[in-house]
Motif scaffolding. Structure first.
Motif, mmCIF file in Angstrom:
data_model
loop_
_atom_site.group_PDB
_atom_site.id
_atom_site.type_symbol
_atom_site.label_atom_id
_atom_site.label_comp_id
_atom_site.label_asym_id
_atom_site.label_seq_id
_atom_site.Cartn_x
_atom_site.Cartn_y
_atom_site.Cartn_z
ATOM 1 N N VAL A 236 0.844 -0.670 -0.439
ATOM 2 C CA VAL A 236 0.016 0.402 0.228
ATOM 3 C C VAL A 236 0.935 1.434 -0.040
ATOM 4 O O VAL A 236 1.316 1.954 0.407
ATOM 5 N N HIS A 237 1.180 1.795 -1.413
ATOM 6 C CA HIS A 237 2.422 2.576 -1.147
ATOM 7 C C HIS A 237 1.083 3.833 -1.596
ATOM 8 O O HIS A 237 0.604 4.831 -2.126
ATOM 9 N N THR A 238 1.144 4.513 -0.033
ATOM 10 C CA THR A 238 0.392 5.700 0.465
ATOM 11 C C THR A 238 1.002 6.017 1.584
ATOM 12 O O THR A 238 0.722 5.193 2.732
ATOM 13 N N SER A 239 0.910 7.373 1.467
ATOM 14 C CA SER A 239 1.641 8.334 2.849
ATOM 15 C C SER A 239 0.686 8.333 3.730
ATOM 16 O O SER A 239 -0.662 8.045 4.221
ATOM 17 N N VAL A 240 1.337 8.187 6.195
ATOM 18 C CA VAL A 240 0.677 8.008 6.374
ATOM 19 C C VAL A 240 1.340 9.414 7.670
ATOM 20 O O VAL A 240 2.646 9.499 7.126
ATOM 21 N N PRO A 241 0.427 9.946 8.521
ATOM 22 C CA PRO A 241 -0.978 9.629 8.770
ATOM 23 C C PRO A 241 -2.315 9.452 7.476
ATOM 24 O O PRO A 241 -1.912 10.749 6.854
ATOM 25 N N ARG A 242 -2.972 8.644 7.568
ATOM 26 C CA ARG A 242 -3.503 8.736 6.388
ATOM 27 C C ARG A 242 -5.180 9.837 6.137
ATOM 28 O O ARG A 242 -5.440 9.056 7.633
ATOM 29 N N GLN A 243 -5.473 10.647 5.561
ATOM 30 C CA GLN A 243 -7.179 11.495 6.186
ATOM 31 C C GLN A 243 -7.783 10.607 5.641
ATOM 32 O O GLN A 243 -8.256 9.263 4.592
ATOM 33 N N GLU A 244 -9.169 10.936 6.719
ATOM 34 C CA GLU A 244 -10.428 9.917 5.839
ATOM 35 C C GLU A 244 -10.669 9.514 4.474
ATOM 36 O O GLU A 244 -11.556 8.845 4.235
ATOM 37 N N ASP A 245 -10.460 10.845 3.288
ATOM 38 C CA ASP A 245 -11.084 11.039 2.302
ATOM 39 C C ASP A 245 -10.238 9.553 1.563
ATOM 40 O O ASP A 245 -10.478 9.224 0.249
#
Length: 265
Positions: A236-245
């Motif tokens: 899962v190549h998504t930055s953190v902390p993750r936003q609700e959207d």
């Protein structure tokens, strides 16, 4: 969607895996094979979720890593040694499906238990316990008894207790499974915030919920029905902390579809 700084993986972790499973098997006395030929490499700073059908061995793998159950075959190393030595070192913590709080102790004393067992002074364990209770939003409930708390609050206490000794490895076995969806999402967000603030901490998380796995993880390990094997690993190549959207983004839906496709096939 606004991008955040990615959760860093320390460079030195690339040389030495934190957890390594090589052809690990678990067979019970009744000849049931719960896990077979399981292979996984875990680096420091990762957040890995295990998903799969009921009874596929997700919790069994977690218990073997925690040193609570012995593998029947294969090679399992945790923090460079055996799972049992890692458990005794105090460098790992385990959050069960139920909060497992001591009903006769208040919230503060429940959280302070790991430090008390280590012989930490009362003053220091009180300070540390209040610090982690503030992280999970329960500092004002430190004198409350478990029976006075909601299910979500009890799970927050359990998480605080696991964090108070500052573990390198946090093992979580379906901790949000019995909670309503709103409470579940709130705790997911809090857990990600705590993990992203501690870049050396590694989390291994068991869940039945594909959407929960996608939202929380840097990698998802997909397992087959019993005997459980890890047949897919999805990054899962998504930055953190993750936003609700992120939950309603095309990337989120694409990742969930990929995980479901591996589960089906």
């Amino acid at each position: 969607m606004e991008l955040e700084k990615p959760h860093p993986v320390p460079e030195h972790s690339l040389a030495q895996p934190l957890v390594q499973l090589e052809r690990v098997e678990k067979k019970y006395a009744n000849h049931t094979i719960a896990v077979q030929d399981a292979n996984l490499l875990v680096r420091e700073g990762e957040f890995i979720s295990f998903v799969g059908p009921s009874g596929c061995g997700k919790s069994t793998i977690l218990r073997m890593i925690a040193g609570l159950s012995e593998p029947s075959g294969g090679n399992l190393q945790v923090m460079g040694g055996t799972a049992d030595s890692a458990r005794k070192s105090g460098r790992l913590a385990y959050v069960f499906q139920d909060a497992t709080l001591m009903p006769w102790c208040n919230v503060l004393d429940n959280v302070a238990l790991p430090l008390e067992l280590k012989g930490i002074s009362r003053k220091q364990r009180t300070e540390e316990s209040l610090r982690v209770l503030e992280l999970v939003g329960l500092k004002d409930y430190s004198k409350s008894l478990p029976r006075e708390l909601s299910g979500g609050m009890k799970m927050r206490v359990s998480i605080a207790r696991s964090l108070v000794a500052q573990p390198d490895l946090l093992l979580m076995d379906e901790p949000f499974g019995a909670l309503d969806e709103l409470t579940r999402q709130t705790l997911q967000q809090e857990l990600l915030g705590i993990w992203s603030a501690n870049p050396r901490m590694t989390v291994l998380f068991v869940t039945h919920n594909v959407f929960e796995a996608v939202y929380l993880s840097t990698r998802i390990a997909v397992m087959t029905p019993r005997p459980g094997r890890i047949v897919g690993q999805i990054d899962v190549h998504t930055s953190v902390p993750r936003q609700e959207d992120f939950r309603t983004s095309p990337q989120f839906n694409e990742l969930a579809s990929r995980v479901n496709a591996v589960l089906r096939h």
